[in-house]
Each structure stands twice: as structure tokens, then as C-alpha cells.
Design a protein around this motif. Structure first.
Motif, PDB file in Angstrom:
ATOM      1  N   LYS A  40       0.852  -1.196   0.000  1.00 59.01           N
ATOM      2  CA  LYS A  40       0.000   0.000   0.000  1.00 59.01           C
ATOM      3  C   LYS A  40       0.883   1.239   0.000  1.00 59.01           C
ATOM      4  CE  LYS A  40      -3.598  -2.511   2.337  1.00 59.01           C
ATOM      5  NZ  LYS A  40      -4.206  -2.947   3.576  1.00 59.01           N
ATOM      6  N   SER A  41       0.486   2.228  -0.780  1.00 61.59           N
ATOM      7  CA  SER A  41       1.326   3.423  -0.887  1.00 61.59           C
ATOM      8  C   SER A  41       1.247   4.254   0.396  1.00 61.59           C
ATOM      9  CB  SER A  41       0.882   4.267  -2.076  1.00 61.59           C
ATOM     10  OG  SER A  41      -0.331   4.939  -1.748  1.00 61.59           O
ATOM     11  N   PRO A  42       2.288   5.037   0.697  1.00 63.70           N
ATOM     12  CA  PRO A  42       2.248   5.926   1.862  1.00 63.70           C
ATOM     13  C   PRO A  42       1.051   6.882   1.781  1.00 63.70           C
ATOM     14  CG  PRO A  42       4.478   5.803   0.979  1.00 63.70           C
ATOM     15  CD  PRO A  42       3.589   5.075   0.010  1.00 63.70           C
ATOM     16  N   SER A  43       0.677   7.300   0.565  1.00 61.63           N
ATOM     17  CA  SER A  43      -0.475   8.210   0.434  1.00 61.63           C
ATOM     18  C   SER A  43      -1.759   7.529   0.886  1.00 61.63           C
ATOM     19  CB  SER A  43      -0.646   8.667  -1.013  1.00 61.63           C
ATOM     20  OG  SER A  43       0.473   9.370  -1.420  1.00 61.63           O
ATOM     21  N   LEU A  45      -2.081   5.076   3.009  1.00 62.90           N
ATOM     22  CA  LEU A  45      -2.040   4.900   4.471  1.00 62.90           C
ATOM     23  C   LEU A  45      -2.267   6.233   5.185  1.00 62.90           C
ATOM     24  CD1 LEU A  45       0.923   2.373   4.657  1.00 62.90           C
ATOM     25  CD2 LEU A  45      -1.521   1.879   4.752  1.00 62.90           C
ATOM     26  N   LYS A  46      -1.802   7.303   4.535  1.00 64.46           N
ATOM     27  CA  LYS A  46      -2.024   8.640   5.128  1.00 64.46           C
ATOM     28  C   LYS A  46      -3.505   9.021   5.035  1.00 64.46           C
ATOM     29  CE  LYS A  46      -1.235  12.576   2.846  1.00 64.46           C
ATOM     30  NZ  LYS A  46      -0.588  13.635   2.109  1.00 64.46           N
ATOM     31  N   TYR A  47      -4.119   8.754   3.892  1.00 63.35           N
ATOM     32  CA  TYR A  47      -5.506   9.191   3.688  1.00 63.35           C
ATOM     33  C   TYR A  47      -6.534   8.268   4.354  1.00 63.35           C
ATOM     34  CZ  TYR A  47      -4.032  12.645   0.219  1.00 63.35           C
ATOM     35  OH  TYR A  47      -3.477  13.724  -0.416  1.00 63.35           O
ATOM     36  N   ASN A  48      -6.181   6.993   4.532  1.00 64.77           N
ATOM     37  CA  ASN A  48      -7.134   6.067   5.161  1.00 64.77           C
ATOM     38  C   ASN A  48      -6.427   5.260   6.257  1.00 64.77           C
ATOM     39  OD1 ASN A  48      -9.271   4.446   5.855  1.00 64.77           O
ATOM     40  ND2 ASN A  48      -9.559   3.538   3.824  1.00 64.77           N
ATOM     41  N   PRO A  49      -5.984   5.964   7.322  1.00 67.64           N
ATOM     42  CA  PRO A  49      -5.229   5.258   8.369  1.00 67.64           C
ATOM     43  C   PRO A  49      -6.100   4.291   9.173  1.00 67.64           C
ATOM     44  CG  PRO A  49      -5.664   7.532   9.030  1.00 67.64           C
ATOM     45  CD  PRO A  49      -6.143   7.400   7.612  1.00 67.64           C
ATOM     46  N   LYS A  52      -7.219   1.471   5.993  1.00 67.74           N
ATOM     47  CA  LYS A  52      -6.103   1.174   5.075  1.00 67.74           C
ATOM     48  C   LYS A  52      -6.604   0.456   3.813  1.00 67.74           C
ATOM     49  CE  LYS A  52      -2.863   0.642   8.946  1.00 67.74           C
ATOM     50  NZ  LYS A  52      -3.800   0.923  10.037  1.00 67.74           N
ATOM     51  N   LYS A  62      -8.859  16.763   0.476  1.00 69.70           N
ATOM     52  CA  LYS A  62      -9.549  16.182   1.642  1.00 69.70           C
ATOM     53  C   LYS A  62     -10.003  14.744   1.327  1.00 69.70           C
ATOM     54  CE  LYS A  62     -12.497  19.580   2.072  1.00 69.70           C
ATOM     55  NZ  LYS A  62     -13.621  20.407   2.521  1.00 69.70           N
ATOM     56  N   CYS A  65     -13.388   8.254   2.904  1.00 70.59           N
ATOM     57  CA  CYS A  65     -13.199   6.803   2.843  1.00 70.59           C
ATOM     58  C   CYS A  65     -14.534   6.075   2.959  1.00 70.59           C
ATOM     59  CB  CYS A  65     -12.301   6.335   3.991  1.00 70.59           C
ATOM     60  SG  CYS A  65     -10.726   7.188   4.044  1.00 70.59           S
TER      61      CYS A  65
END
Ligand SMILES: N[C@@H](CCC(=O)N[C@@H](CS)C(=O)NCC(=O)O)C(=O)O
Length: 239
Positions: A40-43, A45-49, A52, A62, A65
Motif C-alpha cells: 500500500k502506498s504511503p499516500s 495509508l495517510k488518507y485512510n489510516p 487502510k 480532503k 473513505c
């Protein structure tokens, strides 16, 4: 001009829902294809912590999810296109009821019917059949679940018309057939023959190959569990 990005995965019915909604509304977007099962990309994981998972819609930076949440957001944000939900509060409640039913009841049972084996599979087939009867009744007398036009329930039911049909064919199931469910059969034909829907389906051969690999992994997991004395039963169905 709004910046719209969709973090998705090419074979995902959840992501396909969002693409269809954006296309119906005529919204331009950038699709970022995530390899969710390997890296999974860092983006993402950042946007859907929290979950995921894909899909994630990023609108002017913004994130939103969860596909059902995203669909309502799209409907409210781009009001000018065709409506995905009706205006009437009772009708809206019914849409939410059926979309929840599809995701929480139908999707797990139908997935298990394809991925499990033995008694577990028999139970999942029976459960799927019972659940499909409710949908058969709901779509009866209508072109789409949404009436004359495609609405949110149709979009959410996408996995029934395409993903499950491919899955059951591969495994050799006869759960959803036009003989058993004629109204759902008519709905599937209408839905899949609508241009925007047709153009947004993942290629059948690619999806079949992906399912094949998953089914083999599920069969191996079952055999391994049985050999270890765990009873197996197909409970090891992978995501
Ligand atoms: N409830 C979520 C489900 C989304 C979902 O399961 N996405 C899958 C792809 S089809 C995923 O990202 N899986 C990655 C994982 O489980 O780690 C939704 O409606 O958006």
C-alpha cells in the motif's frame, strides 16, 4: 477547478462503484491504482489510516473513505448530474437500508459461497439464495432498483451482476441463475448493458485470472488446515 483523485484498485467492485458515480456525474478525476494486497502506498495509508483500504476519494486534498460514504458525498457535492439517491427522506432511508444489506449480508455470504468448501460452502450457498430472494422481490416491477434510472442501490449491487457471476462460474455454482431469479436476471442485463457501466467493468479475463489465483489459495489453505487436523472446512478463505 476541483482536484479529484481516486485511490482504487482495478479489480475492486467497491472502487468500480466510485468510478461509475463520478462518470455518471461527469466529474473528471485521476485514478491511482493501488496494489493493496502487496504494497500500500504511503499516500493511501495517510488518507485512510483507519481501514487502510481502497477506495479513497481525495477532493481538493480532503480524503473521504468507505464506498457508501463516498457515494453519498459525490451525490451531494456534484448535484447537477443525475441523482444517485432520491430526495424523499423515506426513500433515502430505503436506499441506505438496501446498500447496508448488500454490503453486510450479501457480500460476505456470496464471497464465502465462492471461497469456502464443504459444509461451510453449502451453508453459504443457502444463505446467499435466501438473501437474493429479498433482492428479487425489491427489483420486481422496476427496471433498476432506483426505478427508471440507475441509482445508488444499483451501483452498490454491482458485485452481484458481474464479480459474483464470474466467481460462481469458475467454482461451478448455480446460486444466481436467470431461471431461479428472473427479475434479477433482467436487472443484470439492463445494468450491464448501460454504456457507462459496461465501459467501467474490469476486463473479464483479467478478473477471472485474479479469482482463479484466490480460489487456489483458498483451496490450499483448506487442505493445509485439514492436514494439520484443524478440520479445514474452508474457513481459511483469504481476502
Ligand atoms: N467497506 C469498504 C471495503 C473496501 C475494501 O474491502 N477494499 C479492498 C479492495 S476490494 C481493500 O482495500 N483491501 C485491502 C485490505 O483489506 O487490506 C468500502 O466499502 O469501501
Amino acid at each position: 477547478m476541483a482536484e479529484v483523485k481516486l485511490f482504487g484498485a482495478w479489480g475492486s467492485p467497491y472502487c468500480c462503484r466510485i468510478e461509475v458515480a463520478l462518470k455518471l456525474k461527469g466529474v473528471e478525476y485521476e485514478f491511482i491504482d493501488e496494489d493493496v494486497h502487496n504494497k500500500k502506498s504511503p499516500s493511501l495509508l495517510k488518507y485512510n489510516p483507519v481501514h487502510k483500504k481502497v477506495p479513497v476519494l481525495v477532493h481538493n486534498g480532503k480524503p473521504i473513505c468507505e464506498s457508501l460514504v463516498i457515494l453519498e458525498y459525490i451525490d451531494e457535492t456534484w448535484e447537477e448530474g443525475p441523482s444517485l439517491l432520491p430526495k424523499d427522506p423515506y426513500e433515502r432511508a430505503m436506499v441506505r437500508f438496501w446498500t447496508k444489506f448488500l454490503d453486510e449480508k450479501c457480500m460476505p455470504a456470496m464471497r464465502k459461497a465462492c471461497l469456502s468448501r464443504g459444509e461451510e460452502q453449502e451453508r453459504a450457498k443457502e444463505e446467499s439464495t435466501e438473501l437474493l430472494k429479498f433482492l428479487e422481490g425489491t427489483v420486481s416491477g422496476k427496471k433498476f432498483f432506483g426505478g427508471d434510472n440507475i441509482g445508488m442501490v444499483d451501483i452498490v449491487a454491482n458485485f452481484i451482476s458481474y464479480w459474483f457471476i464470474i466467481g460462481q462460474e469458475l467454482v461451478g455454482l448455480q446460486v444466481l441463475t436467470k431461471e431461479k431469479f428472473p427479475k434479477l436476471g433482467e436487472w443484470m442485463d439492463e445494468y450491464l448493458n448501460t454504456i457507462i457501466i459496461k465501459e467501467n467493468l474490469p476486463p473479464k479475463d483479467k478478473l477471472t485470472a485474479m479469482f482463479q489465483a484466490r480460489f487456489e489459495a483458498a483451496a490450499t489453505a483448506t487442505a493445509t488446515a485439514a492436514a494439520a487436523g484443524g478440520g479445514g472446512g474452508g474457513g481459511g478463505a483469504p481476502k
